[in-house]
Design a protein around this motif. Structure first.
Motif, PDB file in Angstrom:
ATOM      1  N   ARG A   1       1.217 -43.717   2.082  1.00 60.08           N
ATOM      2  CA  ARG A   1       0.663 -43.082   3.265  1.00 60.08           C
ATOM      3  C   ARG A   1      -0.856 -43.064   3.186  1.00 60.08           C
ATOM      4  O   ARG A   1      -1.421 -42.733   2.145  1.00 60.08           O
ATOM      5  CB  ARG A   1       1.168 -41.643   3.403  1.00 60.08           C
ATOM      6  N   VAL A   2      -1.494 -43.421   4.289  1.00 57.45           N
ATOM      7  CA  VAL A   2      -2.946 -43.341   4.397  1.00 57.45           C
ATOM      8  C   VAL A   2      -3.249 -42.455   5.603  1.00 57.45           C
ATOM      9  O   VAL A   2      -2.823 -42.753   6.721  1.00 57.45           O
ATOM     10  CB  VAL A   2      -3.579 -44.732   4.596  1.00 57.45           C
ATOM     11  N   TYR A   3      -3.960 -41.360   5.390  1.00 60.57           N
ATOM     12  CA  TYR A   3      -4.261 -40.404   6.449  1.00 60.57           C
ATOM     13  C   TYR A   3      -5.715 -40.583   6.864  1.00 60.57           C
ATOM     14  O   TYR A   3      -6.614 -40.572   6.021  1.00 60.57           O
ATOM     15  CB  TYR A   3      -4.011 -38.975   5.971  1.00 60.57           C
ATOM     16  N   ALA A   4      -5.917 -40.749   8.160  1.00 59.77           N
ATOM     17  CA  ALA A   4      -7.266 -40.980   8.675  1.00 59.77           C
ATOM     18  C   ALA A   4      -7.512 -40.081   9.877  1.00 59.77           C
ATOM     19  O   ALA A   4      -6.586 -39.733  10.616  1.00 59.77           O
ATOM     20  CB  ALA A   4      -7.453 -42.439   9.063  1.00 59.77           C
ATOM     21  N   ARG A   5      -8.763 -39.704  10.066  1.00 59.71           N
ATOM     22  CA  ARG A   5      -9.182 -38.923  11.226  1.00 59.71           C
ATOM     23  C   ARG A   5     -10.383 -39.620  11.847  1.00 59.71           C
ATOM     24  O   ARG A   5     -11.373 -39.871  11.170  1.00 59.71           O
ATOM     25  CB  ARG A   5      -9.517 -37.492  10.828  1.00 59.71           C
ATOM     26  N   LYS A   6     -10.248 -39.978  13.118  1.00 59.17           N
ATOM     27  CA  LYS A   6     -11.312 -40.683  13.837  1.00 59.17           C
ATOM     28  C   LYS A   6     -11.754 -41.933  13.083  1.00 59.17           C
ATOM     29  O   LYS A   6     -12.939 -42.243  12.984  1.00 59.17           O
ATOM     30  CB  LYS A   6     -12.495 -39.753  14.099  1.00 59.17           C
ATOM     31  N   GLY A   7     -10.779 -42.638  12.527  1.00 57.63           N
ATOM     32  CA  GLY A   7     -11.049 -43.899  11.857  1.00 57.63           C
ATOM     33  C   GLY A   7     -11.538 -43.785  10.431  1.00 57.63           C
ATOM     34  O   GLY A   7     -11.788 -44.807   9.783  1.00 57.63           O
ATOM     35  N   VAL A   8     -11.661 -42.569   9.925  1.00 57.26           N
ATOM     36  CA  VAL A   8     -12.147 -42.360   8.557  1.00 57.26           C
ATOM     37  C   VAL A   8     -11.006 -41.875   7.675  1.00 57.26           C
ATOM     38  O   VAL A   8     -10.364 -40.865   7.986  1.00 57.26           O
ATOM     39  CB  VAL A   8     -13.306 -41.346   8.530  1.00 57.26           C
ATOM     40  N   ILE A   9     -10.734 -42.592   6.586  1.00 55.29           N
ATOM     41  CA  ILE A   9      -9.663 -42.213   5.664  1.00 55.29           C
ATOM     42  C   ILE A   9     -10.107 -40.981   4.884  1.00 55.29           C
ATOM     43  O   ILE A   9     -11.193 -40.950   4.298  1.00 55.29           O
ATOM     44  CB  ILE A   9      -9.336 -43.363   4.700  1.00 55.29           C
ATOM     45  N   TYR A  10      -9.260 -39.936   4.883  1.00 57.12           N
ATOM     46  CA  TYR A  10      -9.613 -38.740   4.121  1.00 57.12           C
ATOM     47  C   TYR A  10      -8.658 -38.455   2.990  1.00 57.12           C
ATOM     48  O   TYR A  10      -8.992 -37.675   2.098  1.00 57.12           O
ATOM     49  CB  TYR A  10      -9.771 -37.522   5.027  1.00 57.12           C
TER      50      TYR A  10
END
Length: 248
Positions: free
Chosen positions: A235-244
């Motif tokens: 799983r890769v979690y991103a917000r507004k295109g930025v991985i966090y």
């Protein structure tokens, strides 16, 4: 819904039992059985619920009924809570066009993409077969990519020979041969860079590999498609295109 809980006619007895045994009641709730497809039944279900439960609201007991479909269609939104589920992920509870149109009007979109890189790209000669049971026979010069995922990851075996994955530029690559436990093969339109990313699931409503269209192809619902994804998938979690954060 008659799945869990109890029937309306016994609610008063349950409340009295709790009062007599020092059990504090926070909420009384029900769950809609057909909020999207059957408005007449849903209105009857809501009316039945309110007829027996509304008198407890002045006592401070909370009432709630609205799932995703109920929230969107306005059934029970004036109670104490709403319970949107799949709508929070941008996925409709139904695959019909009116559901998609409503989601688009609300500015919703699916948050999930499933992406993969091929571990092998090869050019095939005429007559070679691909996968179990020899279900695909190649023509001369077919370019085949192998992706390390399969039905053990939640890519349904029923997509054998009819699923589609897409390249980042939107090219459609049909799944050929059988879906294996840990691998699928797709036909490329040309000799793609083997390090290219491919969309296994595309985060929109219209691509052939969107959750909505996968559900249609499999004659199921969107919930079934996404809850079938295996825990072993990274799983890769991103917000507004930025991985966090990531989880592997």
């Amino acid at each position: 819904m008659s799945r869990n809980g109890f029937q309306p006619e016994v609610l008063d007895g349950i409340v009295n039992y709790c009062a007599g045994n020092g059990i504090q009641i926070h909420s009384i709730m029900t769950h809609f059985a057909a909020a999207w497809d059957n408005p007449a039944f849903t209105k009857l279900q809501l009316e039945t619920f309110l007829n027996v439960a509304a008198k407890y609201r002045p006592r401070g007991i909370k009432l709630h009924v609205a799932n995703s479909a109920g929230t969107l269609l306005g059934y029970g939104n004036d109670l104490d809570f709403v319970r949107p589920g799949i709508a929070m992920y941008g996925l409709p509870p139904d695959t019909k066009q009116n559901a998609i149109d409503m989601y688009n009007c609300l500015g919703l979109r699916p948050l999930l993409s499933w992406m993969a890189k091929p571990n092998l790209v090869k050019t095939m000669t005429e007559g070679r077969t691909v996968g179990y049971d020899n279900t695909h026979r190649c023509e001369e010069g077919e370019v085949i990519a192998t992706l390390s995922l399969g039905y053990a990851d939640g890519f349904n075996r029923l997509l054998s020979g009819k699923g589609i994955v897409t390249t980042e530029n939107g090219a459609e690559c049909p799944v050929i041969g059988r879906v294996s436990m840990d691998a699928i093969s797709v036909r490329l339109p040309c000799q793609e860079d083997k390090y290219s990313n491919f969309f296994i699931i595309k985060n929109d409503y219209t691509s052939p590999n969107s959750v909505v269209n996968l559900a249609k192809m499999l004659h199921t619902i969107t919930y079934d498609v996404v809850t079938s994804l295996a825990a072993r998938l990274a799983r890769v979690y991103a917000r507004k295109g930025v991985i966090y954060t990531t989880r592997t």
